[in-house]
Design an enzyme around this catalytic site. Sequence first.
Site, mmCIF file in Angstrom:
data_model
loop_
_atom_site.group_PDB
_atom_site.id
_atom_site.type_symbol
_atom_site.label_atom_id
_atom_site.label_comp_id
_atom_site.label_asym_id
_atom_site.label_seq_id
_atom_site.Cartn_x
_atom_site.Cartn_y
_atom_site.Cartn_z
ATOM 1 N N HIS A 39 38.882 61.721 56.143
ATOM 2 C CA HIS A 39 39.651 61.721 57.397
ATOM 3 C C HIS A 39 39.388 62.931 58.294
ATOM 4 O O HIS A 39 39.890 62.983 59.409
ATOM 5 C CB HIS A 39 41.158 61.659 57.107
ATOM 6 C CG HIS A 39 41.723 62.991 56.734
ATOM 7 N ND1 HIS A 39 41.653 63.478 55.460
ATOM 8 C CD2 HIS A 39 42.321 63.953 57.469
ATOM 9 C CE1 HIS A 39 42.191 64.671 55.422
ATOM 10 N NE2 HIS A 39 42.607 64.998 56.626
HETATM 11 C C1 UD1 Z 1 46.208 65.952 60.228
HETATM 12 C C2 UD1 Z 1 45.863 67.421 60.114
HETATM 13 C C3 UD1 Z 1 44.974 67.649 58.895
HETATM 14 C C4 UD1 Z 1 45.562 67.022 57.644
HETATM 15 C C5 UD1 Z 1 45.836 65.530 57.918
HETATM 16 C C6 UD1 Z 1 46.410 64.814 56.726
HETATM 17 C C7 UD1 Z 1 45.719 68.647 62.267
HETATM 18 C C8 UD1 Z 1 44.809 69.219 63.263
HETATM 19 N N1 UD1 Z 1 45.152 67.900 61.278
HETATM 20 O O1 UD1 Z 1 45.001 65.240 60.520
HETATM 21 O O2 UD1 Z 1 44.826 69.041 58.682
HETATM 22 O O3 UD1 Z 1 44.644 67.124 56.562
HETATM 23 O O4 UD1 Z 1 46.746 65.460 59.025
HETATM 24 O O5 UD1 Z 1 46.477 63.427 56.955
HETATM 25 O O6 UD1 Z 1 46.905 68.830 62.344
HETATM 26 N N2 UD1 Z 1 47.366 58.400 63.308
HETATM 27 C C9 UD1 Z 1 48.005 57.204 63.130
HETATM 28 N N3 UD1 Z 1 49.217 57.206 62.518
HETATM 29 C C10 UD1 Z 1 49.814 58.343 62.102
HETATM 30 C C11 UD1 Z 1 49.166 59.561 62.305
HETATM 31 C C12 UD1 Z 1 47.940 59.588 62.896
HETATM 32 O O7 UD1 Z 1 47.514 56.149 63.484
HETATM 33 O O8 UD1 Z 1 50.916 58.276 61.523
HETATM 34 C C13 UD1 Z 1 46.016 58.413 63.942
HETATM 35 C C14 UD1 Z 1 46.068 58.515 65.416
HETATM 36 O O9 UD1 Z 1 45.021 57.736 65.923
HETATM 37 C C15 UD1 Z 1 45.763 59.974 65.675
HETATM 38 C C16 UD1 Z 1 44.802 60.292 64.544
HETATM 39 O O10 UD1 Z 1 45.269 59.482 63.449
HETATM 40 O O11 UD1 Z 1 45.225 60.182 66.938
HETATM 41 C C17 UD1 Z 1 44.787 61.722 64.136
HETATM 42 O O12 UD1 Z 1 46.076 62.168 63.773
HETATM 43 P P1 UD1 Z 1 46.433 63.738 63.790
HETATM 44 O O13 UD1 Z 1 47.852 63.912 63.477
HETATM 45 O O14 UD1 Z 1 45.939 64.338 65.031
HETATM 46 O O15 UD1 Z 1 45.535 64.347 62.670
HETATM 47 P P2 UD1 Z 1 45.057 63.836 61.258
HETATM 48 O O16 UD1 Z 1 43.669 63.340 61.394
HETATM 49 O O17 UD1 Z 1 46.029 62.944 60.567
#
Ligand code: UD1
Length: 375
Positions: free
Chosen positions: A214
Amino acid sequence: MSKIKIVTVVGARPQFIKASAISNAIRNTFADAITEVIVHTGQHYDSKLSDIFFKELNIPKEDYNLHVGSGTHAAQTAKMLTALEEVYEKELPQLVLVYGDTNSTLAAALVASKMHIPVAHVEAGLRSFNKHMPEELNRIATDHFSTLLFCPTQTAVNNLKHEGFSNTNKKPGINNPAVFLSGDVMFDVNLLIKPMLHATVKNEEQKYALLTLHRAENTDNPEVLSQLVEAILQVLEMGIKIWFPVHPRTKAAMQENLPLTLANQFLQHKNISILEPLGFLEMMQAIHDAEFVLTDSGGVQKEAYFFQKPLLILREQTEWVELVNHGAAVLCGHDKEKICHGVEQINNFRSKKFPYFYGEGNAAHIILKEILNTF
Ligand code: UD1
């Protein structure tokens, strides 16, 4: 003695796991001395990434949910900043407790430090030495805004020393932060969970490797993602079955960043099982039962080690260097040859046993005692 009020800020899946160790210790052992207010930023909002963890890890329902959702780093962090300021103004905590390296960690620490509220950072001092990772920027900044720094490993303590943290714990303040080697709260959680898992014996047909993916560095660059998927395809072609619980970020990135034929070849391969994100207990059972683990996640690296599973790290660097230095894991990046070679060598490191690197399973108690000593 009057109780101290702590605001705990969490927002993403790995933080719920870490916070459960401390929240449960507060309620079970330190309830007379500490009041905890839990704030969920809403960074993760899918029930499979959030609610299920609260339920399975017995974390009390959050007192506030900021519902920030997805967005660019700036937009997501900015929403958290303004909302957290309001919460702190209302709650007037003596301490803000943050975990790890996400945007939620950074936002919570930045607002608190500007308001002169001491910050305790759990999982302090970790470094990949790669500032292209958002997590590296978040953790460096958070450490420098903190008053109490709780390191999971001696390597983390040493990293902080190199950045000028003098490791004194006399009257800590933001200009004189205290550094503690607490051990890792994830090890505390792992020891609690282990007895809840069941022993499973798998026949040859049922054996599998577990894959998670991820990190932005892997998902957001089409070339890197294609190379990784091609490497995994090769592993599947070696006759190895792979279970792949897919993070929402990765699902979206595979649709956007992979050529359609490659995506189809991968997703429809007879040896891959594409799964929804797993709950915590399901994930622990999946690691426990796997033959080996391929991952770019920080948490899953350690969990593979807690279950003594051979581990291939799909990154160029790791913050958990002791795993690589002691041969418990191999750093493969997205290099097909390294990944396939790692898979071929799995049997060589299956028989090894590794020492404990992450404390004695009492990190939460150590952290809470040090917090109480400070106030
Ligand atoms: C975040 C953390 C990372 C951690 C990871 C665990 C940051 C910069 N990154 O990454 O350090 O290892 O969480 O999972 O804070 N999305 C969904 N549903 C959700 C959450 C996210 O669909 O409930 C999708 C969305 O498209 C979003 C993308 O995932 O834009 C990224 O989510 P984000 O919270 O920015 O970071 P993670 O990749 O989850």
